[in-house]
Design a protein around this motif. Structure first.
Motif, PDB file in Angstrom:
ATOM      1  N   HIS A  51       0.713  -1.166   0.222  1.00  0.00           N
ATOM      2  CA  HIS A  51       0.064   0.113  -0.181  1.00  0.00           C
ATOM      3  C   HIS A  51       0.859   1.112   0.073  1.00  0.00           C
ATOM      4  O   HIS A  51       0.497   2.313   0.364  1.00  0.00           O
ATOM      5  N   ASP A  52       2.031   1.087  -0.495  1.00  0.00           N
ATOM      6  CA  ASP A  52       3.030   2.293  -0.630  1.00  0.00           C
ATOM      7  C   ASP A  52       2.463   3.559  -1.383  1.00  0.00           C
ATOM      8  O   ASP A  52       2.689   4.489  -0.727  1.00  0.00           O
ATOM      9  N   ALA A  53       1.783   3.333  -2.326  1.00  0.00           N
ATOM     10  CA  ALA A  53       1.290   4.323  -3.160  1.00  0.00           C
ATOM     11  C   ALA A  53       0.383   5.307  -2.304  1.00  0.00           C
ATOM     12  O   ALA A  53       0.510   6.301  -2.285  1.00  0.00           O
ATOM     13  N   VAL A  54      -0.605   4.626  -1.526  1.00  0.00           N
ATOM     14  CA  VAL A  54      -1.571   5.402  -0.884  1.00  0.00           C
ATOM     15  C   VAL A  54      -0.771   6.015   0.524  1.00  0.00           C
ATOM     16  O   VAL A  54      -0.820   7.191   0.678  1.00  0.00           O
ATOM     17  N   TRP A  77      -9.929   5.867  -4.323  1.00  0.00           N
ATOM     18  CA  TRP A  77     -10.535   5.499  -3.156  1.00  0.00           C
ATOM     19  C   TRP A  77     -10.755   4.096  -2.831  1.00  0.00           C
ATOM     20  O   TRP A  77     -10.457   3.589  -1.768  1.00  0.00           O
ATOM     21  N   ALA A  78     -10.456   3.116  -3.923  1.00  0.00           N
ATOM     22  CA  ALA A  78     -10.193   1.825  -3.782  1.00  0.00           C
ATOM     23  C   ALA A  78      -9.062   1.632  -3.270  1.00  0.00           C
ATOM     24  O   ALA A  78      -8.972   0.596  -2.240  1.00  0.00           O
ATOM     25  N   ALA A  79      -7.727   2.287  -3.573  1.00  0.00           N
ATOM     26  CA  ALA A  79      -6.669   2.016  -2.741  1.00  0.00           C
ATOM     27  C   ALA A  79      -6.684   2.388  -1.374  1.00  0.00           C
ATOM     28  O   ALA A  79      -6.100   1.682  -0.307  1.00  0.00           O
ATOM     29  N   VAL A  80      -7.347   3.625  -0.891  1.00  0.00           N
ATOM     30  CA  VAL A  80      -7.683   3.914   0.322  1.00  0.00           C
ATOM     31  C   VAL A  80      -8.419   3.094   1.153  1.00  0.00           C
ATOM     32  O   VAL A  80      -8.046   2.572   2.474  1.00  0.00           O
ATOM     33  N   GLY A  85      -8.453  -0.875   5.216  1.00  0.00           N
ATOM     34  CA  GLY A  85      -8.941  -2.541   5.446  1.00  0.00           C
ATOM     35  C   GLY A  85      -7.848  -3.170   6.121  1.00  0.00           C
ATOM     36  O   GLY A  85      -8.178  -3.842   7.090  1.00  0.00           O
ATOM     37  N   LEU A  86      -6.783  -2.855   5.637  1.00  0.00           N
ATOM     38  CA  LEU A  86      -5.561  -3.609   6.279  1.00  0.00           C
ATOM     39  C   LEU A  86      -5.534  -3.339   7.724  1.00  0.00           C
ATOM     40  O   LEU A  86      -5.147  -4.016   8.799  1.00  0.00           O
ATOM     41  N   GLU A  91      -6.709  -4.203  13.928  1.00  0.00           N
ATOM     42  CA  GLU A  91      -7.501  -4.030  15.119  1.00  0.00           C
ATOM     43  C   GLU A  91      -8.040  -5.197  15.561  1.00  0.00           C
ATOM     44  O   GLU A  91      -8.107  -5.612  16.921  1.00  0.00           O
ATOM     45  N   VAL A  92      -8.764  -6.084  14.645  1.00  0.00           N
ATOM     46  CA  VAL A  92      -9.241  -7.321  14.963  1.00  0.00           C
ATOM     47  C   VAL A  92      -8.207  -8.259  15.489  1.00  0.00           C
ATOM     48  O   VAL A  92      -8.544  -8.980  16.616  1.00  0.00           O
TER      49      VAL A  92
END
Length: 159
Positions: A51-54, A77-80, A85-86, A91-92
């Motif tokens: 996720h480095d781009a974000v 927005w999909a990348a965000v 989500g990761l 947190e879970v």
């Protein structure tokens, strides 16, 4: 030495050997747990690398933090969403006690800080009706706030 005395001596030796074996097993289990945690953290770091781009756009000098740009395309927005989500999965894992919160905070809290500093993401994902879709991310942000791991307070509107 009588047979009874020999049996008692064998029992004592057996208890001592069993005790040493249990201590050794406990040390090995603890050592293996540390190794597993280290391997998991390395794997988690690799997952964040995807996720480095974000991440780069969200850094303090990044395109989405300078104030002149926001995530705007469907791909942005999909990348965000994938990045957040990761973080939600982390947190879970902390709730399930599979991930140490202090270690996570020391390594990754700044990423949550960077997300919370981006007004379009906060407004588009974390306040109003959308916040129900990001409950675990909000729990993560609150956890980090309560640990004093964030460098800012939670933006207004986050329930």
């Amino acid at each position: 030495m009588t047979l009874t005395q020999a049996a008692e001596l064998a029992t004592i030796i057996g208890v001592v050997v069993a005790g040493i074996g249990l201590i050794y097993a406990a040390i090995q289990i603890r050592k293996n747990a540390r190794i597993s945690e280290g391997q998991f953290l390395l794997e988690l770091t690799k997952m964040f690398k995807e996720h480095d781009a974000v991440h780069i756009k969200l850094r303090p000098a990044g395109d989405w933090q300078k104030g002149d740009q926001d995530p705007s395309t469907l791909d942005d927005w999909a990348a965000v969403d994938a990045y957040m989500g990761l973080l939600e999965r982390c947190e879970v894992l902390m709730r399930q006690k599979s991930l140490n919160p202090e270690v996570f905070a020391s390594m990754f809290a700044y990423r949550v800080d960077n997300l919370l500093a981006q007004e379009a993401i906060v407004g588009g994902k974390l306040v109003g009706d959308e916040c129900t879709h990001w409950a675990d991310f909000i729990k993560l942000a609150k956890r980090l706030r309560d640990m004093d791991a964030l460098h800012q307070d939670l933006p207004k509107g986050i329930r």
